[in-house]
Design a protein around this motif. Structure first.
Motif, short mmCIF file in Angstrom:
data_model
loop_
_atom_site.label_atom_id
_atom_site.label_comp_id
_atom_site.label_asym_id
_atom_site.label_seq_id
_atom_site.Cartn_x
_atom_site.Cartn_y
_atom_site.Cartn_z
N ASP A 22 -1.93 3.33 -1.58
CA ASP A 22 -3.33 2.73 -1.59
C ASP A 22 -3.95 3.05 0.02
N GLU A 23 -4.63 4.10 0.01
CA GLU A 23 -5.34 4.53 1.38
C GLU A 23 -6.43 3.62 1.69
N TRP A 24 -7.00 3.03 0.71
CA TRP A 24 -7.83 1.98 1.06
C TRP A 24 -7.65 0.76 1.98
N ALA A 25 -6.33 0.34 1.52
CA ALA A 25 -5.73 -0.75 2.24
C ALA A 25 -5.02 -0.34 3.65
N LEU A 26 -4.47 0.88 3.43
CA LEU A 26 -3.71 1.31 4.55
C LEU A 26 -4.79 1.66 5.69
N THR A 27 -5.89 2.16 5.25
CA THR A 27 -6.74 2.50 6.42
C THR A 27 -7.31 1.38 7.04
N VAL A 55 12.58 0.42 7.90
CA VAL A 55 11.98 2.00 8.07
C VAL A 55 10.92 1.58 9.27
N PRO A 56 10.62 2.26 10.35
CA PRO A 56 9.65 2.08 11.19
C PRO A 56 8.27 2.47 10.42
N LEU A 57 7.41 1.64 10.78
CA LEU A 57 6.00 1.99 10.10
C LEU A 57 5.57 3.32 10.17
N ASP A 58 5.60 4.20 11.34
CA ASP A 58 5.35 5.22 11.36
C ASP A 58 6.07 6.65 10.48
N ARG A 59 7.09 6.06 10.44
CA ARG A 59 7.93 7.17 9.47
C ARG A 59 7.43 6.66 8.03
N ALA A 60 7.08 5.59 7.70
CA ALA A 60 6.73 5.28 6.32
C ALA A 60 5.51 5.89 6.08
N ILE A 61 4.58 5.86 7.19
CA ILE A 61 3.01 6.43 6.92
C ILE A 61 3.47 8.09 7.01
N SER A 62 3.96 8.44 7.64
CA SER A 62 4.17 10.11 7.45
C SER A 62 4.69 10.31 6.28
N ALA A 71 0.73 -1.18 -0.15
CA ALA A 71 -0.11 -0.16 -0.02
C ALA A 71 0.86 1.16 0.15
N ILE A 72 1.98 1.25 0.77
CA ILE A 72 2.74 2.23 0.90
C ILE A 72 3.74 2.43 -0.37
N ASN A 73 4.57 1.51 -0.56
CA ASN A 73 5.55 1.48 -1.33
C ASN A 73 5.06 1.37 -3.10
#
Lengths: 316, 316
Positions: A260-265, A289-296, A253-255
């Protein structure tokens, strides 16, 4: 293993409702206040807030949120605020109406929830849609997907630890035979994956690995583009190591070009109260990479803040 | 619609246990006393008696009954005394181990219980057998029977009255097409029968009858010896008019060379507290003999007395 952070002293539902009412009032909405409250209450507390809100103001909190918020932020707040069984019923219903890619959502709900939780989803589905979950899944899917998904969503697996090693060996052999014959949709494969307890399945797949030299998912990767094989591997992953499955959903979803906001959410809203801690660990390990940094890096604004709050960023 | 007769003033569970203890004591067993008590208590009362018996005497009432009684009388007393969900789990488990004829028992349990009751059976199955019901059914059946029975026992049908007439018409058409093509095991037929609510199915089958001139079960009777077609017709009967289905089971159990006590006991023990009154009416109408007279003619002794007590003979 949850990442949800509930403050030590929680305001009463009446106080929370009053604050939410304030957040909606006047020009503009106070999104930060909404996050501060809702992203830090557990399912039971959120249910109480919804009840109290309806009793106090005669209005449905979800409808108010729907009016005040928009786009990805709206979706994550709404999904999160729903009771888990209601939320899954909602996601499953949505999935039966969309393209085949959303078959994954059905599989994910069927395989990563406990037997009791899945049953509560089926009850919530009756109440909300006046039909049964399996009825809609059977009607809206076809072919091999239907053969796999209907028993998956209807399953009520035994959840004890007992393992029958003789059975594990004989069923590992059956799986290997059918896979060697490329009979991936054979009823024996479907039967084993959709009815056996997770403990039993684990023993069977371990034996498969020991006796035949490959993890089963490796043998199921003969054609990486085959969608049925892909969901079959994902099913096995969900049943045996859900955090790795969710890590991969987040990673994909991120990379990518355009998140893909649908999946992330979906993953954040459904796992924050369950096993998000383990998913974060798996994510960090696999992506460095920590997930919070990836999400940010991939999201912004209120949507970002809500996701980070749910994955426990503030105190991480 | 039950035929169970519970006295106006019921002794306390402690008194009942004391009497049962007396019935077991010394030489010989007082079967009449056992019938007088157990055949006149409802499920909740029987459960209390079992609990009180275990607490007072440190022994399992069912094991005591097993020791004291024998043959058909033993079976009917044991089955009756069990909690309905436990009893169904027991019968279903027994059915998975026996010949294909016992597939009927699985179908009967799946189709004539409410969705909630069937779910309670699945829970009781976990507790007692450390496996899931659908797991054992899938493992022990094969071919078309498996294709039909696994979704039947896994079903959790919606139970509201809502009917979608457009859907009823389109699915009646599908059923008629597949039956005309003799594709009796087609996945669409199985899907419709195993997932739709009983109200919806009823509308579909009524439309079938109106639009195509025959009741569906008539069109499914092309080969009276085909076992799959027979169970398919019985499934439809169980889902749409269970009392007629049970009437026929009783008729076949009684009107033959050598009574089928297995079936007779099962129907009486499982329906006395549910719809035996309607079954008795259907039986009388179809056979021109009241059910109690038919049972009296075919059975004897304590077994006869127990059956008659359960079908409400004393006050009939």
């Amino acid at each position: 293993m949850a990442t949800l952070i509930v403050p030590q002293s929680v305001p009463s539902p009446a106080e929370d409702c009053e604050q939410l009412r304030k957040a909606f009032a006047g020009w503009g909405t106070n999104e930060a206040l909404i996050i501060q409250i809702l992203a830090h209450r557990n399912a039971a507390q959120r249910n109480l807030i919804r009840e109290t809100y309806a009793a106090t103001y005669g209005e449905d909190l979800l409808k108010e949120l729907d009016k005040e918020l928009s786009s990805d932020f709206e979706r994550v707040v709404l999904l999160w605020t729903l009771d888990p069984a209601e939320r899954d019923a909602f996601l499953a219903n949505e999935a039966t109406k969309r393209l085949t890619a959303s078959n994954w959502v059905l599989m994910e709900i069927a395989c990563t929830r406990s037997s009791h939780e899945l049953f509560m989803v089926r009850k919530a589905y009756h109440a909300r849609y006046k039909r049964s979950l399996e009825e809609d899944v059977a009607y809206h899917t076809s072919g091999d997907f239907c053969k796999l998904l209907v028993p998956l969503v209807s399953s009520f697996r035994y959840e004890g630890d007992e393992v029958n090693m003789t059975l594990a060996k004989s069923e590992a052999k059956i799986l290997h035979e059918k896979i060697s014959d490329k009979a991936y949709n054979h009823e024996a494969i479907i039967r084993i994956l959709t009815t056996r307890s997770k403990a039993q399945l684990n023993a069977t797949l371990n034996h498969y690995n020991n006796a035949f030299g490959n993890a089963i998912n490796k043998d199921l990767k003969t054609d990486p583009k085959d969608e049925y094989l892909t969901i079959l591997r994902a099913t096995i992953k969900c049943l045996t190591c859900p955090e790795k499955y969710f890590e991969k959903v987040l990673r994909l979803a991120i990379n990518r070009l355009g998140t893909d906001e649908w999946a992330l959410t979906r993953v954040v809203a459904t796992r924050a109260e369950v096993d998000m801690q383990r998913i974060k660990e798996a994510y960090h390990k696999r992506n460095s990479v920590p997930l919070d940094r990836a999400i940010s890096g991939d999201t912004s604004g209120d949507y970002e803040n809500m996701l980070l709050a749910l994955i426990g960023h503030g105190n991480a």
